[in-house]
Design an enzyme around this catalytic site. Sequence first.
Site, mmCIF file in Angstrom:
data_model
loop_
_atom_site.group_PDB
_atom_site.id
_atom_site.type_symbol
_atom_site.label_atom_id
_atom_site.label_comp_id
_atom_site.label_asym_id
_atom_site.label_seq_id
_atom_site.Cartn_x
_atom_site.Cartn_y
_atom_site.Cartn_z
ATOM 1 N NE ARG A 19 164.896 99.990 -37.814
ATOM 2 C CZ ARG A 19 164.292 101.165 -37.585
ATOM 3 N NH1 ARG A 19 163.976 101.515 -36.360
ATOM 4 N NH2 ARG A 19 164.022 101.977 -38.586
ATOM 5 N NE ARG A 55 160.377 105.245 -33.663
ATOM 6 C CZ ARG A 55 160.576 106.232 -32.765
ATOM 7 N NH1 ARG A 55 159.983 106.243 -31.588
ATOM 8 N NH2 ARG A 55 161.380 107.236 -33.046
ATOM 9 C CG ASP A 67 168.170 106.967 -36.714
ATOM 10 O OD1 ASP A 67 167.614 107.995 -37.148
ATOM 11 O OD2 ASP A 67 167.577 106.115 -36.037
HETATM 12 C C1 LIG Z 1 166.069 109.624 -30.471
HETATM 13 S S1 LIG Z 1 166.523 109.048 -32.018
HETATM 14 C C2 LIG Z 1 165.028 108.801 -32.776
HETATM 15 C C3 LIG Z 1 165.236 108.480 -34.155
HETATM 16 O O1 LIG Z 1 164.684 107.220 -34.467
HETATM 17 C C4 LIG Z 1 163.912 107.374 -35.597
HETATM 18 O O2 LIG Z 1 163.846 106.301 -36.439
HETATM 19 P P1 LIG Z 1 162.924 105.007 -36.233
HETATM 20 O O3 LIG Z 1 161.562 105.418 -35.807
HETATM 21 O O4 LIG Z 1 162.935 104.390 -37.589
HETATM 22 O O5 LIG Z 1 163.629 104.151 -35.206
HETATM 23 C C5 LIG Z 1 164.314 108.665 -36.241
HETATM 24 O O6 LIG Z 1 165.240 108.633 -37.220
HETATM 25 C C6 LIG Z 1 164.587 109.501 -35.046
HETATM 26 O O7 LIG Z 1 165.249 110.672 -35.158
#
Ligand SMILES: CSC[C@H]1O[C@H](OP(=O)(O)O)[C@H](O)[C@@H]1O
Length: 349
Positions: free
Chosen positions: A91, A48, A238
């Site tokens: 996603r 992620r 994101d």
């Molecule tokens: C370095 S960007 C990280 C970004 O990813 C997160 O989302 P997720 O854990 O759902 O992939 C989040 O929005 C972060 O800022």
Amino acid sequence: MSAIESVKLTSEDTLVILDQTLLPGEIVYRTLTTQEDVWQAIVALQVRGAPAIGIAAAYGAYVELVRHPYVTVAELRQTFANVKAYLLSSRPTAVNLAWALERLEKIVQQPRANVEDVLQAVRTEAEAIRTEDAQVCEVIGRHALTLLKKEDGILTHCNAGGIATAKYGTALAPLFLGNEQGYSFRVYADETRPLLQGARLTAWELQQASIDVTLICDNMASIVMQQGKIDAVLVGCDRVAANGDTANKIGTSGLAILANHYGIPFYVCAPTSTIDWSCQTGADIEIEERSGKEITDSWYEQPMAPPAVKTYNPAFDVTDNALITAIITEHGIVRPAYKENLAEHLQLT
Ligand SMILES: CSC[C@H]1O[C@H](OP(=O)(O)O)[C@H](O)[C@@H]1O
């Protein structure tokens, strides 16, 4: 900072990921050998963070491509088109996924003598995506560090650390770099409901780096700001629209509103791979909605909510550009007006 790698390609053409759902309790690597494995790992958030998702998708596409026999380059191109469409469906909000697969698509479409040459070029491009991301994150960290003072109190949300990228992270990069230079930040990490990326991942990464970190629940952000503990808010992203509106983990826009209320600068760390010029504003960004089970069933053995309660679980929200003090990319620091300045910053005008 932690030397742990979140995504890597092996010499046997398999993809190895750090399973982020098991942190901080266990450090487990998983080997992925098919596009279905990769899709599932991205959906489950085993891998992620927008940049890490892009890298995993690039490697994942390569891993799937090399599994098939081809007589012609045209057959390989058709397989790539299918793999791309499939991985893209994992996603919807993190634009790095599409960005990485589009980079590979350009390589696949270039004229080459034979199938082996195309596969080698795809592998090289996927490796370049990962190498560049580490370099980009380090430079973002250096730029962002110029905005901070040695003993600043920092609030961050979700996890934009090394494991969300190839290395260094985005929002956490200036903290790691500053720490190496003797800065003594006091970092407050929002736990980040419902999946606790802040508690499980950010608090863990910062602890590993011996950075002073204090974990708070998301609803404590206002009091720590009010009490003067926070000098700056740093978040990742994101997807950034052309006007600077920014999609990031759910709860980010509320933090930006609070920071604005208390007069605290709110910074977004954004590799340019996260800027989506096809989105004019944040209203064009698709927001992923995830299972309500993440809210009702995630963390306790006993029920966390009454049976069959209605839920709503958007994974991201959009922060209005008017609340963002600056966006930091690998090219430097961009301030409002973002519509004009982002394009100029990247020399698009
Ligand atoms: C370095 S960007 C990280 C970004 O990813 C997160 O989302 P997720 O854990 O759902 O992939 C989040 O929005 C972060 O800022």
